[in-house]
Design a protein around this motif. Structure first.
Motif, mmCIF file in Angstrom:
data_model
loop_
_atom_site.group_PDB
_atom_site.id
_atom_site.type_symbol
_atom_site.label_atom_id
_atom_site.label_comp_id
_atom_site.label_asym_id
_atom_site.label_seq_id
_atom_site.Cartn_x
_atom_site.Cartn_y
_atom_site.Cartn_z
ATOM 1 N N SER A 32 0.850 -1.190 0.000
ATOM 2 C CA SER A 32 0.000 0.000 0.000
ATOM 3 C C SER A 32 0.886 1.241 0.000
ATOM 4 O O SER A 32 2.094 1.162 0.281
ATOM 5 N N ASP A 33 0.296 2.391 -0.282
ATOM 6 C CA ASP A 33 1.054 3.648 -0.234
ATOM 7 C C ASP A 33 1.618 3.885 1.169
ATOM 8 O O ASP A 33 2.732 4.381 1.318
ATOM 9 N N LYS A 34 0.863 3.529 2.186
ATOM 10 C CA LYS A 34 1.351 3.701 3.569
ATOM 11 C C LYS A 34 2.588 2.842 3.819
ATOM 12 O O LYS A 34 3.537 3.278 4.469
ATOM 13 N N GLN A 35 2.592 1.624 3.286
ATOM 14 C CA GLN A 35 3.744 0.747 3.444
ATOM 15 C C GLN A 35 4.955 1.277 2.672
ATOM 16 O O GLN A 35 6.086 1.201 3.156
ATOM 17 N N VAL A 36 4.714 1.830 1.486
ATOM 18 C CA VAL A 36 5.800 2.418 0.699
ATOM 19 C C VAL A 36 6.404 3.592 1.468
ATOM 20 O O VAL A 36 7.628 3.729 1.558
ATOM 21 N N SER A 43 6.484 10.093 6.106
ATOM 22 C CA SER A 43 5.083 9.939 6.501
ATOM 23 C C SER A 43 4.221 9.724 5.261
ATOM 24 O O SER A 43 4.609 10.052 4.137
ATOM 25 N N TYR A 44 3.038 9.206 5.491
ATOM 26 C CA TYR A 44 2.071 9.006 4.414
ATOM 27 C C TYR A 44 1.696 10.344 3.784
ATOM 28 O O TYR A 44 1.520 10.442 2.576
ATOM 29 N N THR A 45 1.619 11.394 4.595
ATOM 30 C CA THR A 45 1.308 12.737 4.094
ATOM 31 C C THR A 45 2.385 13.210 3.128
ATOM 32 O O THR A 45 2.078 13.767 2.068
ATOM 33 N N VAL A 46 3.644 12.981 3.470
ATOM 34 C CA VAL A 46 4.756 13.361 2.584
ATOM 35 C C VAL A 46 4.655 12.587 1.273
ATOM 36 O O VAL A 46 4.826 13.152 0.193
#
Length: 146
Positions: A32-36, A43-46
């Motif tokens: 997932s994008d969060k895992q990447v 951070s996921y936001t970045v």
């Protein structure tokens, strides 16, 4: 791109062509994008900001995800239709032989595929169009007794 004051941005510190290839591979592997983001140490936001700001990054994410999506679709299609495969086994005499087996269609995969590919025909809730015409029904001599 460095930030004001000469300090390199997180992007400049982390990203290069080899990292973009790695990101594409992670997405292809189904991360997932969060895992990447976690793998990159941001951070996921970045990560979401980078997808907007850096086209090369957004492309790597998209390319990797597309490959993964097609692989999943192909696997579902294969399971829905059934397929032959070969496997090695050992006979009672100790010989290793290849045998061909058949995996029957998986009803759950088939239902899922049909509901998504042809939703008007296979969704759980069918919508039926009904048109009513004003019809005058005269009961004639019927008096309500049998």
């Amino acid at each position: 791109m460095t930030k004001k004051g000469g300090r390199p941005s997180k992007w400049d510190e982390i990203m290069d062509d080899s990292k973009l290839t790695l990101v594409e591979g992670w997405k292809r592997d189904g991360l997932s994008d969060k895992q990447v983001a976690e793998n990159l140490g941001v951070s996921y936001t970045v990560l979401k900001e980078w997808k907007k700001k850096y086209p090369s990054f957004a492309t790597a994410i998209k390319k990797g995800k597309e490959v993964s999506d097609y692989e999943l679709e192909n696997a579902l299609h294969k399971r829905a239709r059934g397929y032959y495969y070969t496997e090695q086994t050992i006979t009672n005499a100790g010989e290793v032989v290849e045998i061909t087996k058949y995996e029957h269609p998986n009803p759950t995969s088939l239902i899922f595929a049909l509901k998504n590919r042809i939703p008007k025909k296979y969704r759980d809730k069918q919508e039926i169009e009904q048109t009513n015409k004003n019809i005058d029904i005269t009961l004639g001599d019927y008096d309500g007794e049998d």
